[in-house]
Design a protein around this motif. Structure first.
Motif, short mmCIF file in Angstrom:
data_model
loop_
_atom_site.label_atom_id
_atom_site.label_comp_id
_atom_site.label_asym_id
_atom_site.label_seq_id
_atom_site.Cartn_x
_atom_site.Cartn_y
_atom_site.Cartn_z
N ALA A 1 59.52 59.29 9.96
CA ALA A 1 60.03 59.15 8.59
C ALA A 1 60.70 60.44 8.14
O ALA A 1 61.78 60.42 7.52
N LEU B 1 63.13 51.88 8.33
CA LEU B 1 63.49 53.14 7.67
C LEU B 1 64.90 53.57 8.06
O LEU B 1 65.67 54.05 7.22
N ILE C 1 61.94 50.46 0.05
CA ILE C 1 61.40 50.25 1.39
C ILE C 1 60.18 49.33 1.35
O ILE C 1 60.02 48.45 2.20
#
Length: 316
Positions: A127, A161, A175
């Motif tokens: 991430a 992502l 998200i």
């Protein structure tokens, strides 16, 4: 060296639940352990958050966080006020717990999962790599929540992502919304995730094409624009000229672009088999002629007198 407890301290003792030592102590911080020991020592007395704060030289807010931590761990329960009142377990009435929405993992649990599970650690590192920044504790909790509550595998989350970053929508709120949708659609493999991303990409391109047709491409496509673009251009295969004609009719009648009004025009054409701009214009002209004929004035005096006489008879 041998260690043993000084016998003098046994003159005053209090009980500590075994679960705190057996299960919770390895996950708990120093402040949390200080608070629970103080509470256990003074159990049976009436005390408040401020009493603990003063005794341990801690901020009241930190004490409240520690108390909430032990509630989440199942060691303590919340009452109706901040005052902590001792109750006998056998006399405490059972309260129905209504969960309005699932809670995200707290910082302690999230940190423990990152340390104990290599795949979760990989998710957090990925991430940060995708977003190009250090993610916050709240972001980490959201990602772990997506994995554990929505059941999305780590590799699928990473692909999600990358898609979000590619379209410039890196907020965790967006998200999480995608994650909820994917979970409902049971998108749990890389293959199904790739298919969904391809569909969303094509739909986004279609929405941009609609914006270009209507010369409205100064902003990111909205959900409504995406919906109508997919319907008109992909499903119904409408021509650009048809869409422009519907747009002109919408603006002429309402003074502005109104997708719902324009949608009614397009739906009417679709249901009546109109497939081209020429057919749409003919349908509009035919409608205008029919409306004009209904209100067409007559200059035939005889007909006028005849109609007037008939009207007189009806009123008499």
């Amino acid at each position: 060296m041998e260690y043993r407890i000084n016998c003098e301290v046994w003159k005053s003792v209090f009980a500590v639940p075994s679960t705190i030592v057996d299960e919770k102590i390895k996950l708990s911080g120093a402040a949390q352990l200080k608070v629970i020991l103080w509470v256990l020592r003074h159990w049976g007395e009436a005390f408040e958050i401020e009493d603990i704060s003063k005794a341990l030289n801690m901020q009241a807010a930190d004490v409240k966080d520690c108390m909430q931590y032990w509630c989440e761990m199942g060691v303590m329960q919340t009452g109706e006020s901040e005052e902590v009142k001792p109750e006998k377990c056998e006399e405490a009435p059972k309260k129905e717990i209504v969960i309005l929405r699932p809670e995200k993992p707290d910082a302690q649990y999230t940190a423990q999962r990152i340390l104990s599970d290599a795949s979760i650690a990989y998710l957090m590192d990925s991430a940060e790599s995708v977003f190009g920044r250090i993610i916050s504790q709240s972001d980490k909790s959201t990602l772990l929540f997506i994995n554990e509550y929505y059941g999305l595998p780590v590799e699928v989350i990473v692909m999600m992502l990358e898609y979000a970053a590619g379209i410039g929508k890196c907020s965790m709120k967006y998200i999480q919304a995608i994650a909820a949708d994917w979970s409902e659609r049971e998108i749990l493999t890389l293959e199904s995730a790739e298919e969904r991303i391809q569909y969303l990409t094509e739909r986004g391109n279609t929405a941009k094409r609609l914006q270009e047709i209507l010369e409205q491409n100064s902003h990111s496509p909205t959900k409504m624009e995406s919906k109508y673009a997919d319907l008109w251009l992909n499903e119904w295969q409408c021509s650009e000229d048809m869409i422009r004609n519907a747009y002109e009719e919408c603006v002429n009648n309402t003074g502005k672009l109104n997708y719902n009004y324009m949608g009614k025009i397009m739906e009417d054409w679709h249901e009546n088999g109109v497939t081209s701009a020429e057919e749409a214009k003919e349908k509009k002209n035919k409608k205008n002629r029919k409306s004009s004929d209904s209100y067409k004035a007559t200059y035939d005096i005889a007909a006028y007198e005849s109609k007037s006489a008939a009207d007189s008879e009806e009123w008499n």
